[in-house]
Design a protein around this motif. Structure first.
Motif, PDB file in Angstrom:
ATOM      1  N   LEU A 217     -10.839   8.495 -11.013  1.00  0.00           N
ATOM      2  CA  LEU A 217     -11.521   7.231 -10.705  1.00  0.00           C
ATOM      3  C   LEU A 217     -11.691   6.504 -12.030  1.00  0.00           C
ATOM      4  O   LEU A 217     -11.974   7.134 -13.065  1.00  0.00           O
ATOM      5  CB  LEU A 217     -12.896   7.494 -10.070  1.00  0.00           C
ATOM      6  CG  LEU A 217     -12.901   8.132  -8.670  1.00  0.00           C
ATOM      7  CD1 LEU A 217     -14.327   8.378  -8.196  1.00  0.00           C
ATOM      8  CD2 LEU A 217     -12.163   7.252  -7.659  1.00  0.00           C
ATOM      9  N   ASP A 218     -11.559   5.188 -11.998  1.00  0.00           N
ATOM     10  CA  ASP A 218     -11.687   4.398 -13.230  1.00  0.00           C
ATOM     11  C   ASP A 218     -13.080   4.564 -13.839  1.00  0.00           C
ATOM     12  O   ASP A 218     -14.033   4.927 -13.148  1.00  0.00           O
ATOM     13  CB  ASP A 218     -11.467   2.911 -12.934  1.00  0.00           C
ATOM     14  CG  ASP A 218     -10.052   2.627 -12.461  1.00  0.00           C
ATOM     15  OD1 ASP A 218      -9.156   3.438 -12.760  1.00  0.00           O
ATOM     16  OD2 ASP A 218      -9.864   1.595 -11.781  1.00  0.00           O
TER      17      ASP A 218
ATOM     18  N   THR B 204     -15.545   2.824 -11.771  1.00  0.00           N
ATOM     19  CA  THR B 204     -15.571   3.149 -10.327  1.00  0.00           C
ATOM     20  C   THR B 204     -16.562   4.292 -10.088  1.00  0.00           C
ATOM     21  O   THR B 204     -16.672   5.214 -10.885  1.00  0.00           O
ATOM     22  CB  THR B 204     -14.166   3.561  -9.837  1.00  0.00           C
ATOM     23  OG1 THR B 204     -13.276   2.479 -10.061  1.00  0.00           O
ATOM     24  CG2 THR B 204     -14.161   3.916  -8.358  1.00  0.00           C
TER      25      THR B 204
ATOM     26  N   TYR C 159     -12.260   3.665   0.244  1.00  0.00           N
ATOM     27  CA  TYR C 159     -13.126   3.019  -0.743  1.00  0.00           C
ATOM     28  C   TYR C 159     -13.934   1.898  -0.093  1.00  0.00           C
ATOM     29  O   TYR C 159     -13.419   1.184   0.776  1.00  0.00           O
ATOM     30  CB  TYR C 159     -12.285   2.388  -1.865  1.00  0.00           C
ATOM     31  CG  TYR C 159     -11.501   3.386  -2.672  1.00  0.00           C
ATOM     32  CD1 TYR C 159     -11.987   3.875  -3.882  1.00  0.00           C
ATOM     33  CD2 TYR C 159     -10.265   3.843  -2.227  1.00  0.00           C
ATOM     34  CE1 TYR C 159     -11.272   4.795  -4.628  1.00  0.00           C
ATOM     35  CE2 TYR C 159      -9.540   4.771  -2.967  1.00  0.00           C
ATOM     36  CZ  TYR C 159     -10.048   5.230  -4.160  1.00  0.00           C
ATOM     37  OH  TYR C 159      -9.337   6.151  -4.897  1.00  0.00           O
TER      38      TYR C 159
ATOM     39  N   HIS D 184      -5.233   2.192 -11.140  1.00  0.00           N
ATOM     40  CA  HIS D 184      -5.929   0.967 -10.728  1.00  0.00           C
ATOM     41  C   HIS D 184      -5.419   0.427  -9.385  1.00  0.00           C
ATOM     42  O   HIS D 184      -5.381  -0.792  -9.178  1.00  0.00           O
ATOM     43  CB  HIS D 184      -5.727  -0.160 -11.755  1.00  0.00           C
ATOM     44  CG  HIS D 184      -6.401   0.071 -13.071  1.00  0.00           C
ATOM     45  ND1 HIS D 184      -7.486   0.887 -13.231  1.00  0.00           N
ATOM     46  CD2 HIS D 184      -6.123  -0.434 -14.299  1.00  0.00           C
ATOM     47  CE1 HIS D 184      -7.852   0.878 -14.506  1.00  0.00           C
ATOM     48  NE2 HIS D 184      -7.044   0.102 -15.189  1.00  0.00           N
ATOM     49  N   GLN D 185      -5.037   1.326  -8.493  1.00  0.00           N
ATOM     50  CA  GLN D 185      -4.305   0.845  -7.311  1.00  0.00           C
ATOM     51  C   GLN D 185      -5.080  -0.171  -6.461  1.00  0.00           C
ATOM     52  O   GLN D 185      -4.526  -1.217  -6.100  1.00  0.00           O
ATOM     53  CB  GLN D 185      -3.867   2.012  -6.425  1.00  0.00           C
ATOM     54  CG  GLN D 185      -3.108   1.491  -5.194  1.00  0.00           C
ATOM     55  CD  GLN D 185      -2.172   2.481  -4.607  1.00  0.00           C
ATOM     56  OE1 GLN D 185      -1.801   3.458  -5.250  1.00  0.00           O
ATOM     57  NE2 GLN D 185      -1.767   2.231  -3.381  1.00  0.00           N
TER      58      GLN D 185
ATOM     59  N   LYS E  17      -7.612  -2.080  -7.243  1.00  0.00           N
ATOM     60  CA  LYS E  17      -7.813  -3.336  -7.988  1.00  0.00           C
ATOM     61  C   LYS E  17      -6.513  -4.143  -8.042  1.00  0.00           C
ATOM     62  O   LYS E  17      -6.518  -5.367  -7.876  1.00  0.00           O
ATOM     63  CB  LYS E  17      -8.296  -3.020  -9.411  1.00  0.00           C
ATOM     64  CG  LYS E  17      -9.683  -2.414  -9.449  1.00  0.00           C
ATOM     65  CD  LYS E  17     -10.045  -1.971 -10.852  1.00  0.00           C
ATOM     66  CE  LYS E  17     -11.392  -1.252 -10.851  1.00  0.00           C
ATOM     67  NZ  LYS E  17     -11.640  -0.533 -12.101  1.00  0.00           N
TER      68      LYS E  17
ATOM     69  N   LEU F 266     -16.451  -0.968  -6.988  1.00  0.00           N
ATOM     70  CA  LEU F 266     -15.591  -0.053  -6.232  1.00  0.00           C
ATOM     71  C   LEU F 266     -16.212   1.335  -6.172  1.00  0.00           C
ATOM     72  O   LEU F 266     -16.662   1.869  -7.189  1.00  0.00           O
ATOM     73  CB  LEU F 266     -14.214   0.018  -6.909  1.00  0.00           C
ATOM     74  CG  LEU F 266     -13.105   0.761  -6.164  1.00  0.00           C
ATOM     75  CD1 LEU F 266     -12.797   0.121  -4.811  1.00  0.00           C
ATOM     76  CD2 LEU F 266     -11.826   0.796  -7.013  1.00  0.00           C
TER      77      LEU F 266
HETATM   78  N1  URA Z   1      -8.272   2.209  -7.293  1.00  0.00           N
HETATM   79  C1  URA Z   1      -8.707   1.601  -8.401  1.00  0.00           C
HETATM   80  O1  URA Z   1      -8.313   0.485  -8.693  1.00  0.00           O
HETATM   81  N2  URA Z   1      -9.590   2.235  -9.173  1.00  0.00           N
HETATM   82  C2  URA Z   1     -10.071   3.465  -8.892  1.00  0.00           C
HETATM   83  O2  URA Z   1     -10.889   4.004  -9.639  1.00  0.00           O
HETATM   84  C3  URA Z   1      -9.619   4.086  -7.729  1.00  0.00           C
HETATM   85  C4  URA Z   1      -8.714   3.439  -6.938  1.00  0.00           C
END
Ligand code: URA
Length: 249
Positions: free
Chosen positions: A107-108, A111, A138, A193-194, A196, A209
């Motif tokens: 996770l970012d 996040t 999410y 960053h999927q 986002k 998120l």
């Molecule tokens: N997608 C994102 O952009 N950030 C995350 O931490 C997890 C999924």
């Protein structure tokens, strides 16, 4: 398996710490004090109720360890980092107890939400593999008004630096005054960053998120950011058996 290896694997310290513990007479197997660290215990006997006591407390057999962690914003999903706090810093275990543990997926930094921490590489791989189709769900607050057209675009797959798999986007609430939307999105892959980037592809920005579910595992509402708990036996069974077949999730 050697007794010292078994106890080290159950989190009783390094092999040399455990050897000392055994030599001190703190370990009983089926009522007998064992002082030989090299003596063996059978895995099937352990599973079938061989009684092992350390300092009078029963060691319940577990092949792996699984923790549900509520990752707060402001820490790295990594096992260690020279500068930033990592998710592992929140676990109050000794270095040897943490040695084999790692977070499942990333996770970012900003996040929040559900992060599984385990020493079970096989299960981690299965949860993360896009081919296994395990949902990652999410909740997000997004700048801009998310529309039904966006829902369709997510469902059809988006063109990032790769084509995303179909994603389920659900609009919970839109606020025209604030120009914000609250949504839930479910994806079955987890590239950098999927989420986002997916919103970026439809001209919107993720403001907040939080991961709320992974497969059947939901973030426990009793946990606060930075807290963790061990998974229940049922949850472990789901993780290690139900997901062995992608279609069952
Ligand atoms: N997608 C994102 O952009 N950030 C995350 O931490 C997890 C999924």
């Amino acid at each position: 398996m050697r007794l010292d290896k078994y106890l080290a694997g159950q989190g009783f310290g390094t092999r040399s710490e455990v050897k000392k513990l055994i030599k001190s007479g703190a370990v009983c197997v089926n009522g007998d004090t064992i002082r030989d660290a090299g003596s063996h215990v059978g895995e099937s006997e352990l599973k079938n109720g061989l009684e092992v006591l350390v300092q009078g407390k029963e060691v319940s057999y577990r092949a792996h360890r699984y923790y549900m962690f509520y990752k707060p914003a402001g820490c790295l999903t990594a096992t260690e980092d020279a500068k930033e706090k990592t998710v592992m810093d929140y676990l109050p275990f000794s270095a040897s107890e943490k040695r084999k543990l790692f977070p499942v997926g990333r996770l970012d930094f900003d996040t929040e939400g559900l992060l599984l921490i385990t020493d079970d590489g096989e299960t981690a791989h299965r949860l993360l593999s896009p081919q296994k189709h395990v949902d990652k769900c999410y909740f997000a607050v997004v700048e801009g008004i998310v529309t039904e057209e966006d829902v369709e675009k997510f469902a059809g797959g988006l063109e990032l630096s790769f084509r995303t798999m179909p994603a389920k986007l659900e609009i919970l609430e839109t606020d025209a005054e604030k120009n914000e939307s609250r949504i839930e999105v479910t994806i079955q892959e987890g590239k950098y960053h999927q989420v986002k980037r997916m919103f970026g592809a439809v001209g919107k920005k993720v403001l907040y998120l939080k991961r709320i579910r992974m497969g059947n595992l939901r973030l426990d509402k009793a946990l606060k950011p930075g807290e963790f708990r061990e998974l229940s036996e049922d949850e472990v069974n789901h993780l290690t058996s139900t997901f062995t077949d992608a279609s069952k999730n």
